[in-house]
Design a protein around this motif. Structure first.
Motif, PDB file in Angstrom:
ATOM      1  N   LYS A   1       0.811  -1.219   0.000  1.00  0.00           N
ATOM      2  CA  LYS A   1       0.000   0.000   0.000  1.00  0.00           C
ATOM      3  C   LYS A   1       0.845   1.271   0.000  1.00  0.00           C
ATOM      4  O   LYS A   1       0.524   2.232  -0.700  1.00  0.00           O
ATOM      5  CB  LYS A   1      -1.000   0.001   1.157  1.00  0.00           C
ATOM      6  CG  LYS A   1      -0.429  -0.114   2.550  1.00  0.00           C
ATOM      7  CD  LYS A   1      -1.558  -0.214   3.578  1.00  0.00           C
ATOM      8  CE  LYS A   1      -1.016  -0.260   4.999  1.00  0.00           C
ATOM      9  NZ  LYS A   1      -0.198  -1.479   5.241  1.00  0.00           N
ATOM     10  N   THR A   2       1.939   1.293   0.768  1.00  0.00           N
ATOM     11  CA  THR A   2       2.800   2.481   0.790  1.00  0.00           C
ATOM     12  C   THR A   2       3.460   2.692  -0.561  1.00  0.00           C
ATOM     13  O   THR A   2       3.576   3.824  -1.043  1.00  0.00           O
ATOM     14  CB  THR A   2       3.865   2.355   1.893  1.00  0.00           C
ATOM     15  OG1 THR A   2       3.220   2.266   3.160  1.00  0.00           O
ATOM     16  CG2 THR A   2       4.790   3.561   1.883  1.00  0.00           C
TER      17      THR A   2
ATOM     18  N   ILE B   1       0.762   4.142  -2.913  1.00  0.00           N
ATOM     19  CA  ILE B   1       0.505   5.551  -2.596  1.00  0.00           C
ATOM     20  C   ILE B   1       1.676   6.415  -3.054  1.00  0.00           C
ATOM     21  O   ILE B   1       1.481   7.511  -3.607  1.00  0.00           O
ATOM     22  CB  ILE B   1       0.269   5.733  -1.083  1.00  0.00           C
ATOM     23  CG1 ILE B   1      -1.050   5.081  -0.661  1.00  0.00           C
ATOM     24  CG2 ILE B   1       0.266   7.212  -0.716  1.00  0.00           C
ATOM     25  CD1 ILE B   1      -2.293   5.712  -1.255  1.00  0.00           C
ATOM     26  N   SER B   2       2.903   5.948  -2.853  1.00  0.00           N
ATOM     27  CA  SER B   2       4.087   6.704  -3.271  1.00  0.00           C
ATOM     28  C   SER B   2       4.118   6.891  -4.785  1.00  0.00           C
ATOM     29  O   SER B   2       4.529   7.949  -5.283  1.00  0.00           O
ATOM     30  CB  SER B   2       5.358   5.990  -2.805  1.00  0.00           C
ATOM     31  OG  SER B   2       5.419   5.927  -1.402  1.00  0.00           O
TER      32      SER B   2
ATOM     33  N   CYS C   1       1.471   9.508  -5.690  1.00  0.00           N
ATOM     34  CA  CYS C   1       1.904  10.851  -5.286  1.00  0.00           C
ATOM     35  C   CYS C   1       3.127  11.306  -6.078  1.00  0.00           C
ATOM     36  O   CYS C   1       3.675  12.379  -5.805  1.00  0.00           O
ATOM     37  CB  CYS C   1       2.229  10.866  -3.792  1.00  0.00           C
ATOM     38  SG  CYS C   1       0.783  10.652  -2.730  1.00  0.00           S
TER      39      CYS C   1
ATOM     40  N   ILE D   1      -0.872  15.747   0.380  1.00  0.00           N
ATOM     41  CA  ILE D   1      -0.333  14.548   1.019  1.00  0.00           C
ATOM     42  C   ILE D   1      -0.176  14.786   2.505  1.00  0.00           C
ATOM     43  O   ILE D   1       0.454  15.762   2.918  1.00  0.00           O
ATOM     44  CB  ILE D   1       1.041  14.165   0.428  1.00  0.00           C
ATOM     45  CG1 ILE D   1       0.972  14.039  -1.099  1.00  0.00           C
ATOM     46  CG2 ILE D   1       1.548  12.864   1.041  1.00  0.00           C
ATOM     47  CD1 ILE D   1       2.333  13.921  -1.767  1.00  0.00           C
TER      48      ILE D   1
ATOM     49  N   PHE E   1      -4.285  12.520  -0.085  1.00  0.00           N
ATOM     50  CA  PHE E   1      -3.752  11.230   0.339  1.00  0.00           C
ATOM     51  C   PHE E   1      -3.423  11.299   1.831  1.00  0.00           C
ATOM     52  O   PHE E   1      -2.683  12.176   2.270  1.00  0.00           O
ATOM     53  CB  PHE E   1      -2.487  10.880  -0.448  1.00  0.00           C
ATOM     54  CG  PHE E   1      -2.723  10.598  -1.902  1.00  0.00           C
ATOM     55  CD1 PHE E   1      -3.057   9.321  -2.337  1.00  0.00           C
ATOM     56  CD2 PHE E   1      -2.614  11.609  -2.842  1.00  0.00           C
ATOM     57  CE1 PHE E   1      -3.282   9.054  -3.681  1.00  0.00           C
ATOM     58  CE2 PHE E   1      -2.830  11.356  -4.193  1.00  0.00           C
ATOM     59  CZ  PHE E   1      -3.166  10.077  -4.616  1.00  0.00           C
TER      60      PHE E   1
ATOM     61  N   ASP F   1      -1.979   9.094   5.113  1.00  0.00           N
ATOM     62  CA  ASP F   1      -1.299   7.902   5.607  1.00  0.00           C
ATOM     63  C   ASP F   1      -1.382   7.893   7.133  1.00  0.00           C
ATOM     64  O   ASP F   1      -0.682   8.657   7.795  1.00  0.00           O
ATOM     65  CB  ASP F   1       0.157   7.897   5.138  1.00  0.00           C
ATOM     66  CG  ASP F   1       0.874   6.584   5.432  1.00  0.00           C
ATOM     67  OD1 ASP F   1       0.224   5.652   5.988  1.00  0.00           O
ATOM     68  OD2 ASP F   1       2.072   6.470   5.129  1.00  0.00           O
TER      69      ASP F   1
ATOM     70  N   ILE G   1      -8.030   9.502  -0.351  1.00  0.00           N
ATOM     71  CA  ILE G   1      -7.424   8.165  -0.343  1.00  0.00           C
ATOM     72  C   ILE G   1      -6.782   7.993   1.027  1.00  0.00           C
ATOM     73  O   ILE G   1      -5.897   8.759   1.399  1.00  0.00           O
ATOM     74  CB  ILE G   1      -6.356   8.001  -1.439  1.00  0.00           C
ATOM     75  CG1 ILE G   1      -6.836   8.598  -2.772  1.00  0.00           C
ATOM     76  CG2 ILE G   1      -5.959   6.536  -1.574  1.00  0.00           C
ATOM     77  CD1 ILE G   1      -8.107   7.997  -3.301  1.00  0.00           C
ATOM     78  N   TYR G   2      -7.214   6.977   1.747  1.00  0.00           N
ATOM     79  CA  TYR G   2      -6.897   6.844   3.175  1.00  0.00           C
ATOM     80  C   TYR G   2      -6.284   5.486   3.454  1.00  0.00           C
ATOM     81  O   TYR G   2      -6.805   4.458   3.004  1.00  0.00           O
ATOM     82  CB  TYR G   2      -8.207   7.054   3.930  1.00  0.00           C
ATOM     83  CG  TYR G   2      -8.323   6.509   5.329  1.00  0.00           C
ATOM     84  CD1 TYR G   2      -8.158   7.334   6.431  1.00  0.00           C
ATOM     85  CD2 TYR G   2      -8.687   5.173   5.548  1.00  0.00           C
ATOM     86  CE1 TYR G   2      -8.329   6.848   7.716  1.00  0.00           C
ATOM     87  CE2 TYR G   2      -8.852   4.683   6.831  1.00  0.00           C
ATOM     88  CZ  TYR G   2      -8.665   5.525   7.909  1.00  0.00           C
ATOM     89  OH  TYR G   2      -8.834   5.033   9.187  1.00  0.00           O
ATOM     90  N   THR G   3      -5.144   5.466   4.134  1.00  0.00           N
ATOM     91  CA  THR G   3      -4.577   4.199   4.586  1.00  0.00           C
ATOM     92  C   THR G   3      -4.500   4.209   6.111  1.00  0.00           C
ATOM     93  O   THR G   3      -4.208   5.237   6.721  1.00  0.00           O
ATOM     94  CB  THR G   3      -3.167   3.952   4.019  1.00  0.00           C
ATOM     95  OG1 THR G   3      -2.237   4.856   4.616  1.00  0.00           O
ATOM     96  CG2 THR G   3      -3.138   4.113   2.523  1.00  0.00           C
TER      97      THR G   3
END
Length: 247
Positions: free
Chosen positions: A42-43, A46-47, A50, A80, A157, A159, A188-190
């Motif tokens: 997931k990271t 997302i990276s 972004c 972010i 985003f 995190d 977008i949510y983690t």
């Protein structure tokens, strides 16, 4: 709003892909939860979205824009909120926000008004001219959030936006995010807080071993997973109960 097509990522020297042929579409004004165990990818995803790292293969668009052709415009469209505090501890909250706002070309009375109004909404206006290194964790989280939305991004985003904060700060942060979403911001949510994700997200996707293994509305996923009473039950059923610690 976001369209991901066959995106893969393999880091230099790695034995395996962190993300593998991943497809994902996220609609405008969604609150989409990207959930997964440690090391699930997931990271990395997302990276990539972004524009912090490049995919090994595949492509993506945000609001119809690509990183290759529209890098500067694309970066203006997103905000972010990193898991780690991205603030200067020796500066005040106001000075931090003034600096980050200026990075997006904001200035003058418009920027000052936006900073003061948002600090007030999040209960921080009395501390505007106090240094960040005197703030509690919850206060830093709220300033971190403000820094990411001063330029009114179309996509935000997040995190782990509520990790390590007290219940009151968590409640204020979630309500603020819901208002942002109601005003048109796609989120977008983690997080590892699955109960929070269940109540906050309009849709979630569970990622494991670099692939989205299931996605949908939380209530629907719970209903369709045999024996599940909540999103955590769904998560454990699909990803297993083995520890995912890694160094």
């Amino acid at each position: 709003m976001i369209n991901v097509e066959q995106v893969s990522k393999k880091y230099k020297g790695a034995d395996h892909y962190s993300v593998t042929n991943l497809d994902l579409s996220i609609d405008e004004k969604e609150i989409f939860g990207l959930l997964g165990p440690n090391g699930a990818g997931k990271t990395t995803l997302i990276s990539i979205l972004c524009s912090l790292i490049k995919p090994t293969s595949g492509s993506f668009t945000i609001d119809g824009l690509t990183y290759q052709k529209n890098k500067n415009v694309l970066k203006q469209r997103i905000g972010i909120v990193p898991q780690e505090y991205a603030l200067y501890p020796s500066l005040t909250a106001f000075e931090n926000l003034q600096y980050f706002g200026s990075m997006y070309g904001l200035k003058g009375s418009k920027l000052t008004s936006k900073i003061n109004n948002t600090l007030d909404y999040l209960g921080l206006l009395p501390f505007a001219h106090k240094k960040i290194n005197t703030f509690s964790g919850g206060m830093k989280r709220r300033v971190n959030l403000i820094a990411s939305i001063l330029h009114d991004p179309k996509v935000l985003f997040l995190d782990e936006p509520t990790v390590g904060v007290d219940v009151q700060s968590k409640n204020v942060i979630i309500q603020f995010l819901k208002e942002l979403n109601s005003n048109g911001t796609t989120i977008i949510y983690t997080s590892h807080h699955l109960n929070e994700a269940e109540n906050f997200c309009t849709r979630v996707g569970i990622i494991d071993h670099g692939k989205i293994i299931i996605k949908g509305e939380p209530k629907t996923l719970i209903k369709n997973q045999e024996g599940a009473h909540n999103l955590e039950d769904v998560f454990l059923s699909l990803t297993g109960k083995a520890l995912r610690d890694h160094a």
